[in-house]
Design an enzyme around this catalytic site. Sequence first.
Site, PDB file in Angstrom:
ATOM      1  N   LYS A  22      19.234  -6.377  -3.188  1.00 43.89           N
ATOM      2  CA  LYS A  22      18.806  -6.206  -4.585  1.00 43.89           C
ATOM      3  C   LYS A  22      19.583  -5.057  -5.206  1.00 43.89           C
ATOM      4  O   LYS A  22      20.077  -4.155  -4.509  1.00 43.89           O
ATOM      5  CB  LYS A  22      17.307  -5.951  -4.708  1.00 43.89           C
ATOM      6  CG  LYS A  22      16.759  -4.719  -3.967  1.00 43.89           C
ATOM      7  CD  LYS A  22      16.772  -3.407  -4.726  1.00 43.89           C
ATOM      8  CE  LYS A  22      16.342  -2.239  -3.827  1.00 43.89           C
ATOM      9  NZ  LYS A  22      16.463  -0.929  -4.328  1.00 43.89           N
ATOM     10  N   ASP A 157       9.157  -1.852  -1.277  1.00 46.12           N
ATOM     11  CA  ASP A 157      10.256  -2.691  -1.771  1.00 46.12           C
ATOM     12  C   ASP A 157      10.160  -4.139  -1.309  1.00 46.12           C
ATOM     13  O   ASP A 157      10.997  -4.954  -1.682  1.00 46.12           O
ATOM     14  CB  ASP A 157      11.595  -2.148  -1.220  1.00 46.12           C
ATOM     15  CG  ASP A 157      12.279  -1.237  -2.215  1.00 46.12           C
ATOM     16  OD1 ASP A 157      11.721  -1.015  -3.310  1.00 46.12           O
ATOM     17  OD2 ASP A 157      13.369  -0.750  -1.887  1.00 46.12           O
TER      18      ASP A 157
HETATM   19  O1  C5P Z   1       6.820   2.262   0.836  1.00 50.20           O
HETATM   20  P1  C5P Z   1       7.939   2.734   1.678  1.00 50.20           P
HETATM   21  O2  C5P Z   1       7.525   3.052   3.071  1.00 50.20           O
HETATM   22  O3  C5P Z   1       9.127   1.845   1.625  1.00 50.20           O
HETATM   23  O4  C5P Z   1       8.456   4.125   1.027  1.00 50.20           O
HETATM   24  C1  C5P Z   1       9.265   5.014   1.747  1.00 50.20           C
HETATM   25  C2  C5P Z   1       9.091   6.433   1.181  1.00 50.20           C
HETATM   26  O5  C5P Z   1       9.732   6.527  -0.094  1.00 50.20           O
HETATM   27  C3  C5P Z   1       7.674   6.876   0.954  1.00 50.20           C
HETATM   28  O6  C5P Z   1       7.124   7.471   2.101  1.00 50.20           O
HETATM   29  C4  C5P Z   1       7.836   7.915  -0.155  1.00 50.20           C
HETATM   30  O7  C5P Z   1       8.284   9.129   0.392  1.00 50.20           O
HETATM   31  C5  C5P Z   1       8.980   7.355  -0.970  1.00 50.20           C
HETATM   32  N1  C5P Z   1       8.544   6.568  -2.135  1.00 50.20           N
HETATM   33  C6  C5P Z   1       7.952   7.206  -3.203  1.00 50.20           C
HETATM   34  N2  C5P Z   1       7.553   6.456  -4.297  1.00 50.20           N
HETATM   35  C7  C5P Z   1       7.763   5.131  -4.318  1.00 50.20           C
HETATM   36  C8  C5P Z   1       8.382   4.474  -3.244  1.00 50.20           C
HETATM   37  C9  C5P Z   1       8.759   5.225  -2.153  1.00 50.20           C
HETATM   38  O8  C5P Z   1       7.748   8.422  -3.202  1.00 50.20           O
HETATM   39  N3  C5P Z   1       7.394   4.444  -5.414  1.00 50.20           N
END
Ligand code: C5P
Length: 344
Positions: A22, A157
């Site tokens: 993406k 994501d």
């Molecule tokens: O949800 P995911 O585990 O993919 O996100 C990885 C990290 O990216 C989270 O732990 C956070 O630190 C950061 N993040 C964030 N805000 C978002 C998406 C991700 O702070 N909207």
Amino acid sequence: MPEAASARDRGLSPVIRLAPAKLNLTLAVLGRRDDGYHDLHSVAVPLALADRLSLARGHGRLDSLRVTGRDAGPAEANLVLRAIAAARARLRGPVDPWPVAALLDKVIPVAAGLGGGSSDAAAALDAVYDLWDVGTTLDPAAWSEHRARLARELGSDVPLFLPGGPVVLTGRGERIEPLPALRGSPPGVLLVTPAIAASTPAVFATLDADPAARPSGSGSTRAASEHLATEWRAGMNAAALVVRAGVLASANDLAAAADAVVPGLRSLRRSLVRALGRPVGLSGSGPTLWVLYASGTEAASAADRVRVGLGDGSIVAPGAGSPSVISTTIAAHSTRDDEEGTTS
Ligand code: C5P
């Protein structure tokens, strides 16, 4: 029962899915939330560049994964196995969720801001129910909510890949609004990914902690992102999108934080602007830089120029090795329609 279906029932035919990369055309960070995540507003599109995931009935007692192509790294490989395990854990009823042998042909650069690992997980969720031959008997709305919930749990994501086309994402990225398909011939995209990972948590943490990493021009990225979404809902044409490349390339609130986390990224971006004479944007939390073109052919010739520049030293990229230089296009139509045949 048709022969194809009975072959699937026995798990003899692999189920194959393409898992596209993406590109965030815009990425506005609206604020930090109490749970530590950040509220976002982003318009994202799938690319023709895709990993290929094949699932078949495993012979052992456990799920297995073999990766070819690029080294996926433990986190991304885990996400495919976690998606399969999460799907199995939620199954109810008279279904025998066999062990799965997964084969992932990794094409998308890893930890690059292109969502490759998340896309693999979304593809695994989509494919594994097909392999087990469940879901088709359920109410479609309940079924899609079930998959969306699992996708949200796997990562911020992951849900954006379920519709298979352009989307607006909000919340921490898990709230998805599908947009109409882009009209006209698909724009070319040049991707330059330095051989250095940009950790998403580190980029968000830098945004929170470092005043210099805060975006200047408060609210302008959000306005650009919301404006693009509004236009797109009414129908977006490829040429009109390419004309907006300059606005889009500066509409990423994580850009300054990514520059702080990846030394040398800012100067790579400047040298690409100089060499190509086009706006250069950052996808997601980086470090992939992107340049939009009217066609895939133009993107391919730009890729050649970048390779020459890297060779003669006029373009210098950070990281331990050469960057990936890839030319692709925005996906021409829904990547869910692109799925290669399973058993039919
Ligand atoms: O949800 P995911 O585990 O993919 O996100 C990885 C990290 O990216 C989270 O732990 C956070 O630190 C950061 N993040 C964030 N805000 C978002 C998406 C991700 O702070 N909207």
